[in-house]
Design a protein around this motif. Structure first.
Motif, PDB file in Angstrom:
ATOM      1  N   ASN A   1       5.537   3.668   2.910  1.00 20.83           N
ATOM      2  CA  ASN A   1       4.419   4.592   3.104  1.00 20.83           C
ATOM      3  C   ASN A   1       4.608   5.868   2.296  1.00 20.83           C
ATOM      4  OD1 ASN A   1       3.315   2.758   4.864  1.00 20.83           O
ATOM      5  ND2 ASN A   1       4.107   3.768   6.701  1.00 20.83           N
ATOM      6  N   ARG A   2       5.822   6.350   2.230  1.00 20.92           N
ATOM      7  CA  ARG A   2       6.087   7.564   1.475  1.00 20.92           C
ATOM      8  C   ARG A   2       5.955   7.322  -0.030  1.00 20.92           C
ATOM      9  NH1 ARG A   2       8.328   8.138   6.434  1.00 20.92           N
ATOM     10  NH2 ARG A   2       9.083  10.191   7.129  1.00 20.92           N
ATOM     11  N   LEU A   3       6.434   6.182  -0.493  1.00 22.49           N
ATOM     12  CA  LEU A   3       6.313   5.876  -1.919  1.00 22.49           C
ATOM     13  C   LEU A   3       4.852   5.712  -2.328  1.00 22.49           C
ATOM     14  CD1 LEU A   3       9.266   3.374  -2.483  1.00 22.49           C
ATOM     15  CD2 LEU A   3       9.108   5.747  -3.274  1.00 22.49           C
ATOM     16  N   LEU A   4       4.054   5.115  -1.468  1.00 25.69           N
ATOM     17  CA  LEU A   4       2.637   4.980  -1.775  1.00 25.69           C
ATOM     18  C   LEU A   4       1.984   6.352  -1.914  1.00 25.69           C
ATOM     19  CD1 LEU A   4       1.690   1.983   0.560  1.00 25.69           C
ATOM     20  CD2 LEU A   4       1.816   1.952  -1.942  1.00 25.69           C
ATOM     21  N   TRP A   5       2.367   7.272  -1.047  1.00 24.22           N
ATOM     22  CA  TRP A   5       1.817   8.627  -1.135  1.00 24.22           C
ATOM     23  C   TRP A   5       2.314   9.338  -2.395  1.00 24.22           C
ATOM     24  CZ3 TRP A   5       3.720  13.589  -1.363  1.00 24.22           C
ATOM     25  CH2 TRP A   5       2.783  14.623  -1.174  1.00 24.22           C
ATOM     26  N   LEU A   6       3.575   9.108  -2.759  1.00 22.29           N
ATOM     27  CA  LEU A   6       4.162   9.796  -3.902  1.00 22.29           C
ATOM     28  C   LEU A   6       3.601   9.338  -5.240  1.00 22.29           C
ATOM     29  CD1 LEU A   6       8.021  10.100  -3.299  1.00 22.29           C
ATOM     30  CD2 LEU A   6       6.423  11.970  -3.743  1.00 22.29           C
ATOM     31  N   GLU A   7       3.030   8.133  -5.290  1.00 29.88           N
ATOM     32  CA  GLU A   7       2.601   7.581  -6.573  1.00 29.88           C
ATOM     33  C   GLU A   7       1.659   8.548  -7.295  1.00 29.88           C
ATOM     34  OE1 GLU A   7       0.788   3.440  -8.435  1.00 29.88           O
ATOM     35  OE2 GLU A   7       1.370   3.536  -6.329  1.00 29.88           O
ATOM     36  N   GLY A   8       2.003   8.887  -8.521  1.00 33.13           N
ATOM     37  CA  GLY A   8       1.223   9.829  -9.308  1.00 33.13           C
ATOM     38  C   GLY A   8       1.573  11.280  -9.062  1.00 33.13           C
ATOM     39  N   ARG A   9       2.439  11.535  -8.077  1.00 38.04           N
ATOM     40  CA  ARG A   9       2.821  12.904  -7.761  1.00 38.04           C
ATOM     41  C   ARG A   9       4.243  13.248  -8.213  1.00 38.04           C
ATOM     42  NH1 ARG A   9      -0.391  11.334  -3.202  1.00 38.04           N
ATOM     43  NH2 ARG A   9      -1.969  12.910  -2.666  1.00 38.04           N
ATOM     44  N   HIS A  10       5.092  12.223  -8.278  1.00 34.44           N
ATOM     45  CA  HIS A  10       6.501  12.451  -8.603  1.00 34.44           C
ATOM     46  C   HIS A  10       7.090  11.143  -9.124  1.00 34.44           C
ATOM     47  CE1 HIS A  10      10.455  14.396  -8.215  1.00 34.44           C
ATOM     48  NE2 HIS A  10      10.898  13.216  -7.832  1.00 34.44           N
TER      49      HIS A  10
ATOM     50  N   ALA B   1       8.982   8.188  -9.030  1.00 31.07           N
ATOM     51  CA  ALA B   1       9.639   7.446  -7.952  1.00 31.07           C
ATOM     52  C   ALA B   1       9.285   5.972  -8.112  1.00 31.07           C
ATOM     53  CB  ALA B   1       9.167   7.963  -6.589  1.00 31.07           C
ATOM     54  N   PRO B   2      10.049   5.075  -7.499  1.00 29.67           N
ATOM     55  CA  PRO B   2       9.736   3.642  -7.624  1.00 29.67           C
ATOM     56  C   PRO B   2       8.322   3.328  -7.128  1.00 29.67           C
ATOM     57  CG  PRO B   2      11.925   3.950  -6.707  1.00 29.67           C
ATOM     58  CD  PRO B   2      11.288   5.305  -6.721  1.00 29.67           C
ATOM     59  N   ARG B   3       7.625   2.473  -7.859  1.00 30.13           N
ATOM     60  CA  ARG B   3       6.293   2.048  -7.438  1.00 30.13           C
ATOM     61  C   ARG B   3       6.408   0.801  -6.580  1.00 30.13           C
ATOM     62  NH1 ARG B   3       2.157  -1.305  -8.489  1.00 30.13           N
ATOM     63  NH2 ARG B   3       3.397  -2.490  -9.984  1.00 30.13           N
ATOM     64  N   VAL B   4       5.710   0.803  -5.455  1.00 29.02           N
ATOM     65  CA  VAL B   4       5.772  -0.326  -4.525  1.00 29.02           C
ATOM     66  C   VAL B   4       5.071  -1.535  -5.124  1.00 29.02           C
ATOM     67  CG1 VAL B   4       5.081  -1.181  -2.258  1.00 29.02           C
ATOM     68  CG2 VAL B   4       5.896   1.179  -2.514  1.00 29.02           C
ATOM     69  N   ALA B   5       5.805  -2.658  -5.173  1.00 31.56           N
ATOM     70  CA  ALA B   5       5.227  -3.911  -5.657  1.00 31.56           C
ATOM     71  C   ALA B   5       4.916  -4.856  -4.502  1.00 31.56           C
ATOM     72  CB  ALA B   5       6.182  -4.597  -6.632  1.00 31.56           C
ATOM     73  N   ALA B   6       5.712  -4.821  -3.446  1.00 27.74           N
ATOM     74  CA  ALA B   6       5.488  -5.713  -2.303  1.00 27.74           C
ATOM     75  C   ALA B   6       6.320  -5.217  -1.127  1.00 27.74           C
ATOM     76  CB  ALA B   6       5.874  -7.149  -2.644  1.00 27.74           C
ATOM     77  N   TYR B   7       5.883  -5.610   0.058  1.00 33.37           N
ATOM     78  CA  TYR B   7       6.612  -5.320   1.285  1.00 33.37           C
ATOM     79  C   TYR B   7       6.454  -6.522   2.206  1.00 33.37           C
ATOM     80  CZ  TYR B   7       7.525  -3.610   5.998  1.00 33.37           C
ATOM     81  OH  TYR B   7       8.002  -3.477   7.283  1.00 33.37           O
ATOM     82  N   GLY B   8       7.505  -6.847   2.951  1.00 31.89           N
ATOM     83  CA  GLY B   8       7.407  -7.944   3.896  1.00 31.89           C
ATOM     84  C   GLY B   8       8.368  -7.743   5.054  1.00 31.89           C
ATOM     85  N   GLU B   9       8.182  -8.515   6.087  1.00 35.35           N
ATOM     86  CA  GLU B   9       9.050  -8.443   7.253  1.00 35.35           C
ATOM     87  C   GLU B   9       8.957  -9.744   8.036  1.00 35.35           C
ATOM     88  OE1 GLU B   9       7.791  -5.728  10.342  1.00 35.35           O
ATOM     89  OE2 GLU B   9       5.729  -5.738   9.576  1.00 35.35           O
ATOM     90  N   ASP B  10      10.021 -10.024   8.784  1.00 32.36           N
ATOM     91  CA  ASP B  10      10.007 -11.107   9.744  1.00 32.36           C
ATOM     92  C   ASP B  10      10.871 -10.682  10.926  1.00 32.36           C
ATOM     93  OD1 ASP B  10      12.691 -11.500   8.982  1.00 32.36           O
ATOM     94  OD2 ASP B  10      12.199 -13.157   7.632  1.00 32.36           O
TER      95      ASP B  10
END
Length: 240
Positions: free
Chosen positions: A68-77, A79-88
């Motif tokens: 969530n933080r990386l998504l907000w940071l995109e274009g601002r600083h 930082a790594p861009r989120v490509a995918a997220y998953g969980e089980d």
């Protein structure tokens, strides 16, 4: 959050040991390369041009926070861009695009500490300069807690965007010594810049040996604030 001895032997944090590579990592690349292991069982792999963080539920680390933080940071600083997220039921994983540069405690920068320290300071200056008017509210972070045993928190005179894990390895440096980005944003929040400066300066002792803290503060452009340094280091130790 790391202990003071964490970076004494970097090789042990790149040792797969006898643990199997998580299946989800193999789905991303047939030959993943382990680049980091934390003390809680979390693993970070290089998979082609991307990185995947994998964290077992038992670790107590919520990778969704960092996503969530990386998504907000995109274009601002940078930082790594989120490509995918998953969980089980066993784990979470976060896949990000790679950034240019090498982390600030690699062999190159241990031999060139002044350049690394300047780059670390410049990276924190950049984070602290990010406007926070539209930041998501309600983000939890160790740096916002106020345990009664530490007494009264020093007043926050100028709230800024705080990295939250400003240890030296979370700064990336180009081959010519310039700061190019930061990683590990799970504790990003608005707070006191000294939550970063206290921990970043402390981590220099772990990674480069003692005697570099004043150089770091000078590169950042501030004098020491011993009251805030003591408070945020004590809070870090309490929450780690």
């Amino acid at each position: 959050m790391p202990e003071a001895s964490e970076f004494a032997d970097l090789a042990r944090f790149r040792d797969q040991r006898d643990d199997p590579v998580p299946d989800v990592v193999f789905t991303l690349h047939p030959e993943p390369e382990l680049v980091w292991r934390n003390e809680l069982g979390g693993l970070t792999y290089r998979v082609g041009d991307r990185y995947v963080k994998w964290s077992p539920r038992t670790a107590g680390i919520e990778l969704a926070r960092e996503r969530n933080r990386l998504l907000w940071l995109e274009g601002r600083h940078p930082a790594p861009r989120v490509a995918a997220y998953g969980e089980d039921h066993e784990a979470e994983w976060l896949v990000t695009d790679g950034l240019a540069g090498e982390h600030a405690v690699g062999d190159t920068w241990r031999e060139r500490p002044s350049e690394a320290i300047t780059a670390i300071a410049h990276g924190l200056q950049a984070i602290h300069a990010v406007p926070v008017d539209d930041i998501a509210r309600g983000w939890e972070s160790w740096l916002l807690r106020t345990p009664p045993e530490l007494g009264t928190r020093p007043p926050i005179l100028n709230p800024v965007l705080v990295h939250g894990d400003a240890c030296a390895p979370n700064t990336l440096i180009s081959h010519d010594g310039a700061w190019v980005g930061n990683v590990d944003f799970g504790d990003l929040a608005v707070g006191d810049r000294w939550a970063d400066l206290a921990i970043a300066s402390m981590s220099l002792d772990w990674n480069f040996g003692e005697g570099h803290q004043d150089e770091f503060f000078a590169a950042y452009g501030t004098g020491r604030d011993d009251e805030r340094i003591r408070y945020y280091r004590a809070l870090w130790d309490l929450e780690s």
